[in-house]
Design a protein around this motif. Structure first.
Motif, PDB file in Angstrom:
ATOM      1  N   GLY A   1      -0.203 -15.604  -6.509  1.00  0.00           N
ATOM      2  CA  GLY A   1       0.014 -15.296  -7.923  1.00  0.00           C
ATOM      3  C   GLY A   1      -1.180 -15.648  -8.781  1.00  0.00           C
ATOM      4  N   ASP A   2      -2.369 -15.518  -8.215  1.00  0.00           N
ATOM      5  CA  ASP A   2      -3.612 -15.960  -8.843  1.00  0.00           C
ATOM      6  C   ASP A   2      -4.433 -14.729  -9.232  1.00  0.00           C
ATOM      7  OD1 ASP A   2      -6.241 -16.952  -9.347  1.00  0.00           O
ATOM      8  OD2 ASP A   2      -5.877 -18.669  -8.034  1.00  0.00           O
ATOM      9  N   MET A   3      -4.854 -14.663 -10.504  1.00  0.00           N
ATOM     10  CA  MET A   3      -5.624 -13.516 -10.981  1.00  0.00           C
ATOM     11  C   MET A   3      -7.113 -13.659 -10.705  1.00  0.00           C
ATOM     12  SD  MET A   3      -3.637 -12.747 -14.560  1.00  0.00           S
ATOM     13  CE  MET A   3      -4.327 -11.101 -14.748  1.00  0.00           C
TER      14      MET A   3
ATOM     15  N   THR B   1       4.579 -15.799  -3.345  1.00  0.00           N
ATOM     16  CA  THR B   1       5.363 -14.774  -2.660  1.00  0.00           C
ATOM     17  C   THR B   1       4.669 -14.435  -1.343  1.00  0.00           C
ATOM     18  OG1 THR B   1       4.171 -13.012  -3.826  1.00  0.00           O
ATOM     19  CG2 THR B   1       6.239 -13.759  -4.809  1.00  0.00           C
ATOM     20  N   THR B   2       5.319 -13.581  -0.576  1.00  0.00           N
ATOM     21  CA  THR B   2       4.708 -13.073   0.651  1.00  0.00           C
ATOM     22  C   THR B   2       4.514 -11.571   0.507  1.00  0.00           C
ATOM     23  OG1 THR B   2       5.746 -14.786   2.009  1.00  0.00           O
ATOM     24  CG2 THR B   2       4.943 -12.815   3.154  1.00  0.00           C
ATOM     25  N   VAL B   3       3.286 -11.115   0.683  1.00  0.00           N
ATOM     26  CA  VAL B   3       2.942  -9.703   0.553  1.00  0.00           C
ATOM     27  C   VAL B   3       2.126  -9.297   1.776  1.00  0.00           C
ATOM     28  CG1 VAL B   3       1.783  -7.959  -0.842  1.00  0.00           C
ATOM     29  CG2 VAL B   3       2.922  -9.882  -1.966  1.00  0.00           C
ATOM     30  N   ASP B   4       2.562  -8.241   2.447  1.00  0.00           N
ATOM     31  CA  ASP B   4       1.869  -7.736   3.630  1.00  0.00           C
ATOM     32  C   ASP B   4       1.671  -8.828   4.674  1.00  0.00           C
ATOM     33  OD1 ASP B   4       0.660  -5.557   5.013  1.00  0.00           O
ATOM     34  OD2 ASP B   4      -1.331  -6.353   4.543  1.00  0.00           O
ATOM     35  N   GLY B   5       2.681  -9.684   4.797  1.00  0.00           N
ATOM     36  CA  GLY B   5       2.641 -10.726   5.806  1.00  0.00           C
ATOM     37  C   GLY B   5       1.768 -11.915   5.464  1.00  0.00           C
TER      38      GLY B   5
ATOM     39  N   THR C   1      -3.355 -11.832  -5.171  1.00  0.00           N
ATOM     40  CA  THR C   1      -4.399 -12.194  -4.211  1.00  0.00           C
ATOM     41  C   THR C   1      -4.262 -11.422  -2.910  1.00  0.00           C
ATOM     42  OG1 THR C   1      -3.145 -14.022  -3.198  1.00  0.00           O
ATOM     43  CG2 THR C   1      -4.433 -14.526  -5.169  1.00  0.00           C
ATOM     44  N   ALA C   2      -3.234 -10.588  -2.789  1.00  0.00           N
ATOM     45  CA  ALA C   2      -2.924  -9.924  -1.530  1.00  0.00           C
ATOM     46  C   ALA C   2      -3.746  -8.658  -1.336  1.00  0.00           C
ATOM     47  CB  ALA C   2      -1.425  -9.609  -1.469  1.00  0.00           C
ATOM     48  N   ARG C   3      -3.638  -8.113  -0.136  1.00  0.00           N
ATOM     49  CA  ARG C   3      -4.405  -6.927   0.241  1.00  0.00           C
ATOM     50  C   ARG C   3      -4.200  -5.741  -0.703  1.00  0.00           C
ATOM     51  NH1 ARG C   3      -7.251  -5.795   4.524  1.00  0.00           N
ATOM     52  NH2 ARG C   3      -6.498  -7.695   5.542  1.00  0.00           N
ATOM     53  N   PRO C   4      -2.959  -5.451  -1.157  1.00  0.00           N
ATOM     54  CA  PRO C   4      -2.828  -4.307  -2.076  1.00  0.00           C
ATOM     55  C   PRO C   4      -3.709  -4.423  -3.316  1.00  0.00           C
ATOM     56  CG  PRO C   4      -0.678  -5.000  -1.294  1.00  0.00           C
ATOM     57  CD  PRO C   4      -1.648  -6.028  -0.813  1.00  0.00           C
ATOM     58  N   ASN C   5      -3.903  -5.634  -3.818  1.00  0.00           N
ATOM     59  CA  ASN C   5      -4.751  -5.776  -4.998  1.00  0.00           C
ATOM     60  C   ASN C   5      -6.226  -5.624  -4.648  1.00  0.00           C
ATOM     61  OD1 ASN C   5      -4.691  -5.930  -7.774  1.00  0.00           O
ATOM     62  ND2 ASN C   5      -4.950  -8.151  -7.838  1.00  0.00           N
ATOM     63  N   GLY C   6      -6.585  -5.848  -3.399  1.00  0.00           N
ATOM     64  CA  GLY C   6      -7.952  -5.557  -2.970  1.00  0.00           C
ATOM     65  C   GLY C   6      -8.217  -4.065  -2.962  1.00  0.00           C
ATOM     66  N   LEU C   7      -7.239  -3.287  -2.483  1.00  0.00           N
ATOM     67  CA  LEU C   7      -7.373  -1.835  -2.525  1.00  0.00           C
ATOM     68  C   LEU C   7      -7.432  -1.355  -3.973  1.00  0.00           C
ATOM     69  CD1 LEU C   7      -4.766  -0.739   0.207  1.00  0.00           C
ATOM     70  CD2 LEU C   7      -7.140  -1.465   0.512  1.00  0.00           C
TER      71      LEU C   7
ATOM     72  N   THR D   1       4.679  -4.540  -5.415  1.00  0.00           N
ATOM     73  CA  THR D   1       4.183  -5.168  -4.190  1.00  0.00           C
ATOM     74  C   THR D   1       3.412  -4.200  -3.298  1.00  0.00           C
ATOM     75  OG1 THR D   1       6.285  -4.702  -3.100  1.00  0.00           O
ATOM     76  CG2 THR D   1       6.057  -6.844  -4.189  1.00  0.00           C
ATOM     77  N   THR D   2       3.205  -2.973  -3.721  1.00  0.00           N
ATOM     78  CA  THR D   2       2.442  -2.032  -2.899  1.00  0.00           C
ATOM     79  C   THR D   2       1.239  -1.515  -3.665  1.00  0.00           C
ATOM     80  OG1 THR D   2       3.522   0.021  -3.600  1.00  0.00           O
ATOM     81  CG2 THR D   2       4.630  -1.258  -1.885  1.00  0.00           C
TER      82      THR D   2
END
Length: 708
Positions: free
Chosen positions: A366-368, A357-361, A321-327, A270-271
């Motif tokens: 869960g979408d690739m 899920t909830t990641v970074d608020g 889809t969360a911010r960590p995957n953008g980084l 998750t990070t």
């Protein structure tokens, strides 16, 4: 097979990455050659720094290609040709779009636009796809049906695309993940061939290449390889001469133009730092792919490219889809391109909702996909179709660094939670991308430069951070050429103007061509390159991470490097100096490895007997070629990576310290007879976490041996 999800890989097939750059200490700058000395930056902004990033604008990592940023598109995706897709991809400088979509490629028949056993969405035909490609300004990467198709069917597709329609489709892969056809026990890829071995795949690749190039000789044919260190790398099937990569390359290196590799970080973390830790292995895996190509293509190796045609953080779970995957996306795109990949293609444009899920608020769907498909999981639905997810902005931020033809250069960070990438623009500007993977704290970064002197003009700063709905240009603030502050969990690109009269734009000389390896021995290497207009002399430099040293100088276009250690690997590039001594931008780099002495007094044969992705069995045979017997021997070698080791062995005593292995003759062993009259043989079980390249140099009682 669900139309929105890729088939699961077998256990043990998780994809892991390699180093985005070693930690750099300020004192190490003394290793830089005078031609790449540290340039004084603008006055430092107040405030203690959390990290130092060093950029060497004269240490080339290669040129950005026109197909550098890519995405996958799939015929089950009803939104793949929405007009909004082309607009978004054009804005991110996407240059490659892969079709018809992963494993579907091996059930897809282009003439009828059907995929028996799968779902084909309306409006996803080849011509509609090409409309989107052209509206984006991209190049298609097309996957010919290997699993249920024929060379003739593929040749017909080439004829329709490039003769009938004049699309100029350049890149054609033969099948998708064909090593997943069940030959090694696990299977997800459709393959109707009775013989599912790598030998049969290689034979068919030759047939496909011949048929397709008979229609259009300009097309580029790609063969499927597995990522080194990832299942089934190292596995040798019954009756096979070697594992997948070695068997295929040994038979097709003369007819293919590129290889296709897939890479997923694996895990359900998750990070950002979780996946980035695995990204540290990607360069090593790509180096091993290049080494394998070198082995079988010889002097023809440079013409064979590497395409990373699928990449993502993982194949399911959180933070997609969360911010960590953008980084991660920004870091992964640049890491792959810096390590010799001409196209990095994200899986996927749209993919579909998975676990919520909830990641970074924020809600992670869960979408690739890079863009929302508008799908739902139970009562939780994604935003409107084509809403960008964070990975899209990660990819888009890399376009702030540079475009086709610009030069990627070495950058290294002293902090584990800050990664850095840099590009020298053709107009002389320098752009630096900083990725702050810390979710809780901003990072103040000191910037230092070699081979580049920034002007006093305030830099252009582009940011993607919490609260930003797109890449945002930042004005004012504390950013300077010498220090910037990166918000937590953010991407920041700083673009600097060169001081007047400095930088490659000020040199009268053009950029030299990529050096070629003309000949190599155990201690020498002869290089040549295409000359540059306006050049008075050329400087050949060797790169070690962010550092460079002068290796040779000449007024001609060739040089012989001498006194190189046997079995050593070197990365070099060439700069042109004009009559005033001003230096051009560096050429693209060349990596080469010296051999072992042909007249050695000993010979060692290293043979990997079998493997299973993260382990292997090897046998080593030693011969004494001197004219006197040897009693009481030791054999030494160094592993090429930090993630290889001896677990247990037989026929000798083993001791490993760090990456160094020493093997000692067993008690009571007889002498090694002279002139190769007898041999000593021992074996061991090894472990590898990532790529597993063979050692390059073996020493018998301290003497370097030949390799056979």
């Amino acid at each position: 097979m669900s139309p929105l999800r890729r088939p699961a890989r077998p256990a043990g097939a998780g994809f892991r990455p390699l180093a985005r750059g070693a930690t750099v200490l300020a004192a190490a700058l003394a290793l830089l050659s005078p031609l790449a000395g540290i340039a004084p930056a603008a006055p430092r902004a107040a405030g203690a720094a959390d990290a130092e990033v060093q950029v060497n604008a004269q240490a080339s990592l290669g040129r950005l290609s026109g197909t550098a940023r890519g995405v996958n598109t799939a015929i089950w995706d009803s939104h793949m040709n929405d007009p909004e897709v082309a607009r978004l991809m054009k804005a991110a400088d996407v240059g490659a779009m892969r079709y018809p979509g992963g494993s579907y490629a091996d059930i897809y028949h282009w003439q009828t636009h059907t995929a028996p056993g799968g779902h084909v969405a309306p409006g996803t035909g080849f011509d509609s796809f090409m409309d989107t490609v052209r509206a984006t300004g991209a190049q298609p990467i097309l996957i010919a049906d290997y699993g249920s198709g024929t060379p003739e069917e593929a040749a017909g597709w080439v004829r329709y695309a490039n003769v009938t329609k004049n699309y100029g489709a350049k890149y054609w892969e033969i099948g998708n993940e064909i090593y997943g056809n069940g030959h090694y026990g696990s299977g997800w890829e459709h393959d109707e061939h009775a013989d599912k071995s790598p030998q049969e795949y290689a034979r068919q690749v030759r047939a496909y290449a011949a048929a397709m190039k008979a229609v259009d000789p300009t097309v580029k044919i790609g063969a499927v390889l597995t990522a080194p260190g990832e299942w089934p790398d190292g596995v040798v099937g019954d009756g096979d001469p070697g594992d997948w990569n070695h068997t295929v390359l040994s038979q097709v290196a003369d007819v293919v133009d590129f290889v296709s590799v897939h890479w997923y970080a694996g895990g359900s973390d998750t990070t950002a730092q979780d996946a980035t830790a695995r990204l540290a292995r990607l360069p090593g895996e790509l180096r091993e792919v290049r080494s394998q190509i070198d082995r079988y293509a010889g002097t023809g190796s440079p013409r064979i490219g590497i395409a990373l045609t699928e990449i993502n953080a993982n194949t399911g779970g959180a933070r997609l889809t969360a911010r960590p995957n953008g980084l991660f996306a920004a870091d992964a795109f640049m890491t792959a391109m810096e390590n010799g990949v001409f196209s990095v293609d994200w899986w996927n444009t749209h993919n579909g909702a998975g676990g919520i899920t909830t990641v970074d608020g924020e809600t992670d769907y869960g979408d690739m996909g890079m863009l929302s498909s508008g799908a739902c999981t139970a009562d939780v639905c994604e935003p409107a179709p084509n809403t960008p997810f964070h990975p899209y902005y990660g990819m888009k931020m890399t376009s702030e660094l540079g475009t086709a033809g610009d030069t990627m250069v070495a950058a290294a960070s002293s902090a584990q939670d800050v990664s850095a990438h840099a590009v020298l623009r053709r107009d002389g500007r320098l752009s630096v991308l900083l990725v702050n993977e810390n979710p809780d704290a901003a990072r103040t970064v000191d910037l230092a430069y070699a081979g580049f002197t920034p002007s006093g003009t305030a830099p252009k700063v582009s940011r993607y951070a919490r609260g930003d709905s797109d890449i945002t240009e930042v004005t004012g603030g504390e950013a300077s050429a010498s220090q910037v502050t990166v918000p937590p969990y953010a991407l920041l690109t700083v673009t600097l103007e060169p001081r007047a009269g400095t930088g490659p734009g000020a040199a009268a000389a053009g950029t030299p061509g990529t050096p070629r390896l003309e000949a190599v021995t155990d201690t020498t290497a002869r290089l040549s390159w295409e000359g540059a207009p306006g050049a008075a002399r050329y400087l050949v430099q060797e790169r070690d991470g962010v550092h460079t040293r002068l290796a040779g100088e000449t007024t001609g276009t060739s040089v012989t490097l001498r006194n190189l250690p046997p079995g050593s690997t070197h990365t070099v590039d060439v700069l042109a100096a004009d009559a005033s001594g001003r230096l051009s931008a560096p050429s693209s780099p060349l990596a080469f490895t010296t051999g072992t002495p042909a007249d050695a007094t000993c010979a060692v044969t290293y043979h990997r007997d079998t493997g299973w992705g993260n382990g292997f069995v090897a046998t080593v045979t030693v011969r004494n070629l001197s004219d006197t017997a040897i009693t009481g021997w030791t054999v030494d070698w160094d592993w090429p990576t930090d993630h290889q080791s001896v677990s247990s062995g037989w026929g000798a005593t083993f001791h490993q310290t760090g990456s160094h292995v020493r093997v000692t003759a067993p008690e009571g062993a007889g002498p090694l007879a002279p002139d190769g009259g007898s041999t000593a043989s021992f074996g061991f079980v090894g472990a590898n976490d990532g790529p597993n390249p063979d050692p390059t140099v073996f020493r018998l009682n301290g003497t370097v041996c030949s390799g056979g």
